[in-house]
Write an enzyme that holds these catalytic residues in place. Sequence first.
Site, PDB file in Angstrom:
ATOM      1  N   ASP A  78       0.691  -0.970  -0.270  1.00 30.65           N
ATOM      2  CA  ASP A  78      -0.372   0.266  -0.112  1.00 30.65           C
ATOM      3  C   ASP A  78       0.849   1.471   0.343  1.00 30.65           C
ATOM      4  OD1 ASP A  78      -2.189  -1.964   0.607  1.00 30.65           O
ATOM      5  OD2 ASP A  78      -3.471  -0.657   2.011  1.00 30.65           O
ATOM      6  N   HIS A 225       3.738  -1.972   3.390  1.00 30.44           N
ATOM      7  CA  HIS A 225       3.230  -0.952   2.573  1.00 30.44           C
ATOM      8  C   HIS A 225       4.603  -0.164   2.170  1.00 30.44           C
ATOM      9  CE1 HIS A 225       0.452  -0.681   6.008  1.00 30.44           C
ATOM     10  NE2 HIS A 225       0.193   0.922   5.251  1.00 30.44           N
TER      11      HIS A 225
END
Length: 257
Positions: A78, A225
Site C-alpha cells: 500500500d 507498505h
Amino acid sequence: MARHGGRGWYGQVVAAALGVTAVTVAASLWTAQAGPVNGPARAGTSVRHSAPKAPAPVSVEIAHASDRGTRGVNITIDDGPDPVWTPKVLQVLKEYGVKATFCMIGPQAQAHPDLVRAVVAAGHRLCDHTVSHDVTMDTKSEAYQSQQILDAERMITEASGGVRPLYYRAPGGAFTPYSRKLAASHGMRPLGWNVDSKDFERPGTAAIVATVKEEMPNGPTILFHDAGGDRSETVAALREVLPWLKEQGYAFGFPVR
C-alpha cells in the site's frame, strides 16, 4: 481492520532506475491491450478507432480470499509508488518469484508513472487507494467519496499507460456501501486484508515477521507498505516472510475478483 493515520508526505518526482525504459514499457502495454490491428487503411479511407471497453462490474463484497484457494496467500503493498522503496520491494518480489497487488495513491502514481508501468510490466496488479488517503472518508459525502475513488482510478490508469486497477482498497478500511458499489461498478473489487503486518509503525523487522507468522491463521491477504516513510524494515521483513511462506506450502496468488 486497523486504521492508519493520514499521510501528507508526497515527495518530488524522482526517476527510478529499474532497467525498463518508459518508452519500451509503454509500447508493450499498448500492444498487449490494443490487440491485433486490421491491417493498413486503404488510400482515401479513414481509420475508425473503437472506444475503450468499459470494465465489467464485479462483486461489491470486500475480498479477503485468494484465487489460489485455501493454501493461497496474497501479498498486498500500500501507499506507493515511492521512488526509493517501490524499486526495492519490486526487487525482493522478483528474487522470490512472487506477484503482488499494489494499492496506489493517485497523485503518487501520477508523479511516478515509470514505477507504475514497472509494476505492471513485472506482472503485478494495480489497486485504487484513493487520492488523499483519507481514513475518515466513510464519514464524508458520496460526492467526496466518488471524487477520491474515480480521480485516483483515472490517475493510476493514465500513469500505467492504460492498465486499470482491478481492486479498490479504502484507506484504513473506511468502506461504505456507496463506495463499494461505485468501485465495483468500475470493475474494482473492494479489497480488505486478513493480516496487518503493522509495518507502517516501524516496530522492527523481527516484530513485523513475528506478526505475520502469528496472524496467518486469520486468512491469506497480507498488508505491507512501500511508502509513507522509511520502509527498510518492510523490505527486510519480506526477505524473511516470502521464503517462510513457501516453506509452509503456500502458493502466491491474487485476491479473488
